[in-house]
Design a protein around this motif. Structure first.
Motif, mmCIF file in Angstrom:
data_model
loop_
_atom_site.group_PDB
_atom_site.id
_atom_site.type_symbol
_atom_site.label_atom_id
_atom_site.label_comp_id
_atom_site.label_asym_id
_atom_site.label_seq_id
_atom_site.Cartn_x
_atom_site.Cartn_y
_atom_site.Cartn_z
ATOM 1 N N MET A 51 -69.722 6.343 3.742
ATOM 2 C CA MET A 51 -69.946 7.685 4.721
ATOM 3 C C MET A 51 -68.810 8.652 4.095
ATOM 4 O O MET A 51 -69.398 9.922 4.883
ATOM 5 C CB MET A 51 -69.390 7.374 5.660
ATOM 6 C CG MET A 51 -69.969 7.935 7.305
ATOM 7 S SD MET A 51 -69.882 7.072 8.666
ATOM 8 C CE MET A 51 -68.274 6.235 8.934
ATOM 9 N N LYS A 52 -67.693 8.693 3.752
ATOM 10 C CA LYS A 52 -66.633 9.332 3.384
ATOM 11 C C LYS A 52 -67.040 10.129 2.760
ATOM 12 O O LYS A 52 -66.602 11.736 2.494
ATOM 13 C CB LYS A 52 -65.632 8.553 3.542
ATOM 14 C CG LYS A 52 -64.122 8.345 4.610
ATOM 15 C CD LYS A 52 -63.155 7.846 4.253
ATOM 16 C CE LYS A 52 -62.418 6.750 4.986
ATOM 17 N NZ LYS A 52 -62.653 5.188 4.234
ATOM 18 N N ASP A 53 -67.855 9.314 1.155
ATOM 19 C CA ASP A 53 -68.005 10.051 0.406
ATOM 20 C C ASP A 53 -68.816 11.311 0.559
ATOM 21 O O ASP A 53 -69.087 12.277 -0.382
ATOM 22 C CB ASP A 53 -68.871 9.282 -0.166
ATOM 23 C CG ASP A 53 -67.784 8.176 -1.128
ATOM 24 O OD1 ASP A 53 -66.514 8.257 -0.687
ATOM 25 O OD2 ASP A 53 -67.940 7.351 -2.054
ATOM 26 N N ASP A 54 -69.730 11.865 1.697
ATOM 27 C CA ASP A 54 -70.543 12.415 2.221
ATOM 28 C C ASP A 54 -69.942 13.583 2.836
ATOM 29 O O ASP A 54 -70.514 15.008 3.517
ATOM 30 C CB ASP A 54 -71.990 12.361 2.779
ATOM 31 C CG ASP A 54 -72.285 10.865 2.550
ATOM 32 O OD1 ASP A 54 -72.640 10.918 0.863
ATOM 33 O OD2 ASP A 54 -72.952 9.991 2.637
ATOM 34 N N VAL A 55 -68.419 13.516 3.506
ATOM 35 C CA VAL A 55 -67.960 14.612 3.598
ATOM 36 C C VAL A 55 -67.724 15.581 2.714
ATOM 37 O O VAL A 55 -66.261 14.973 1.883
ATOM 38 C CB VAL A 55 -66.614 14.073 4.863
ATOM 39 C CG1 VAL A 55 -66.143 14.835 5.473
ATOM 40 C CG2 VAL A 55 -67.693 12.703 5.863
ATOM 41 N N LYS A 56 -67.804 16.865 2.720
ATOM 42 C CA LYS A 56 -66.816 17.863 2.225
ATOM 43 C C LYS A 56 -65.066 18.783 2.582
ATOM 44 O O LYS A 56 -64.743 18.288 1.705
ATOM 45 C CB LYS A 56 -67.463 19.376 1.967
ATOM 46 C CG LYS A 56 -67.326 20.187 1.406
ATOM 47 C CD LYS A 56 -68.250 21.376 1.085
ATOM 48 C CE LYS A 56 -68.009 22.364 2.389
ATOM 49 N NZ LYS A 56 -69.073 23.824 2.433
ATOM 50 N N LYS A 57 -65.285 18.720 3.486
ATOM 51 C CA LYS A 57 -63.976 18.561 4.269
ATOM 52 C C LYS A 57 -63.454 18.157 5.379
ATOM 53 O O LYS A 57 -65.031 18.834 6.210
ATOM 54 C CB LYS A 57 -63.498 20.070 4.468
ATOM 55 C CG LYS A 57 -64.304 21.251 4.750
ATOM 56 C CD LYS A 57 -63.863 22.209 4.638
ATOM 57 C CE LYS A 57 -64.283 23.373 5.732
ATOM 58 N NZ LYS A 57 -64.604 25.029 5.303
ATOM 59 N N VAL A 58 -62.616 18.232 5.945
ATOM 60 C CA VAL A 58 -62.280 17.842 7.293
ATOM 61 C C VAL A 58 -62.055 19.195 8.376
ATOM 62 O O VAL A 58 -60.563 19.517 7.821
ATOM 63 C CB VAL A 58 -61.237 16.497 7.357
ATOM 64 C CG1 VAL A 58 -60.785 16.327 8.988
ATOM 65 C CG2 VAL A 58 -61.172 15.018 6.541
ATOM 66 N N LEU A 59 -63.153 19.137 9.188
ATOM 67 C CA LEU A 59 -62.266 19.900 9.975
ATOM 68 C C LEU A 59 -61.201 19.817 10.549
ATOM 69 O O LEU A 59 -60.442 20.864 11.221
ATOM 70 C CB LEU A 59 -63.679 21.136 10.629
ATOM 71 C CG LEU A 59 -63.658 22.518 11.136
ATOM 72 C CD1 LEU A 59 -63.480 22.741 9.849
ATOM 73 C CD2 LEU A 59 -64.857 22.277 11.496
ATOM 74 N N LEU A 60 -61.298 19.144 11.392
ATOM 75 C CA LEU A 60 -60.740 18.570 12.837
ATOM 76 C C LEU A 60 -59.922 17.456 12.484
ATOM 77 O O LEU A 60 -61.042 16.261 12.089
ATOM 78 C CB LEU A 60 -60.931 18.679 13.846
ATOM 79 C CG LEU A 60 -61.678 20.102 14.285
ATOM 80 C CD1 LEU A 60 -62.454 20.422 15.276
ATOM 81 C CD2 LEU A 60 -59.516 20.422 14.303
ATOM 82 N N SER A 61 -58.629 16.915 12.492
ATOM 83 C CA SER A 61 -58.418 16.103 11.917
ATOM 84 C C SER A 61 -58.458 14.594 13.830
ATOM 85 O O SER A 61 -57.995 15.202 13.875
ATOM 86 C CB SER A 61 -57.038 15.194 11.581
ATOM 87 O OG SER A 61 -55.952 15.568 12.459
ATOM 88 N N GLU A 62 -58.551 13.116 13.418
ATOM 89 C CA GLU A 62 -58.280 12.477 14.022
ATOM 90 C C GLU A 62 -57.116 12.923 15.295
ATOM 91 O O GLU A 62 -57.079 13.382 16.582
ATOM 92 C CB GLU A 62 -57.705 11.119 13.920
ATOM 93 C CG GLU A 62 -58.964 10.021 13.941
ATOM 94 C CD GLU A 62 -58.462 8.254 13.214
ATOM 95 O OE1 GLU A 62 -57.863 8.420 12.229
ATOM 96 O OE2 GLU A 62 -58.412 7.777 14.155
#
Ligand code: XMP
Ligand code: MG
Length: 179
Positions: free
Chosen positions: A1-12
């Motif tokens: 799942m994580k591999d599909d993410v280009k960038k984190v816009l808003l962290s936890e």
């Protein structure tokens, strides 16, 4: 799942800090009111679950399921109720909890529909706001983050029903959409 993410816009961490801030404000504003949190499934469930626990006032919750009419719906905003609210809205101070305010058409329609049921008040709390895409004159009374016009996933938001369980909000890699 994580591999599909280009960038984190808003962290936890950013999300939790903002949700706590919103909850504190809502706690102040709704003192002595009949707060009812209304959520349209499914995107806002994660936000609702976190937000409601930061509100230090008695609060009821209720859910709605809507579906779009035909294929041209996105442009009309007219929706069909698949599952209506269970709670009678008369005298309630409704806060619609939304994941993202985009064109605003769906929410504008739902807000009008709920207003017809004589609540004491009705406001909108949107975690995300994409004002660049707005098509109707509608603003959220509480906004978590104003974001650019990018398709976002995670923290309840989906692409093709997936990625809702990511704990942060991100942007997908373009190749995920093209396969
Ligand atoms: P309106 O009527 O404001 O609809 O255009 C808002 C709804 O559109 C969906 N939406 C998104 N869902 N990532 C998503 O997963 C996005 O970037 C996005 N933008 C809009 C969402 O269901 C929201 O309730
Ligand atoms: Mg969706």
């Amino acid at each position: 799942m994580k591999d599909d993410v280009k960038k984190v816009l808003l962290s936890e961490e950013e999300l939790h800090a903002k949700v706590a801030e919103l909850g504190a404000q809502i706690t102040k504003d709704y003192e002595g009111k009949n707060l009812l949190l209304v959520t349209v499934l499914k995107g806002a469930v994660v936000f609702l679950a976190d937000l409601m626990r930061t509100i230090d006032q008695p609060a009821e919750i209720d859910f709605m399921v809507v579906s779009s009419y035909g294929s041209g719906v996105k442009s009309s905003g007219v929706v069909k109720i698949v599952k209506d609210l269970d709670i009678n809205l008369e005298g309630k101070d409704i806060l619609i909890v939304e994941d993202i305010l985009d064109s605003g058409m769906t929410l504008d329609y739902i807000k009008g529909m709920l207003l017809d049921r004589n609540p004491a008040s009705i406001r909108i709390c949107a975690l995300l706001d994409k004002p660049a895409r707005r098509k109707v004159d509608l603003q959220a009374d509480y906004v978590g983050f104003t974001i650019p016009d990018e398709f976002v996933i995670g923290y309840g938001l989906d692409y093709d029903e997936k990625y809702r369980n990511l704990p942060y909000i991100g942007v997908l890699k373009p190749e995920v959409y093209s396969v």
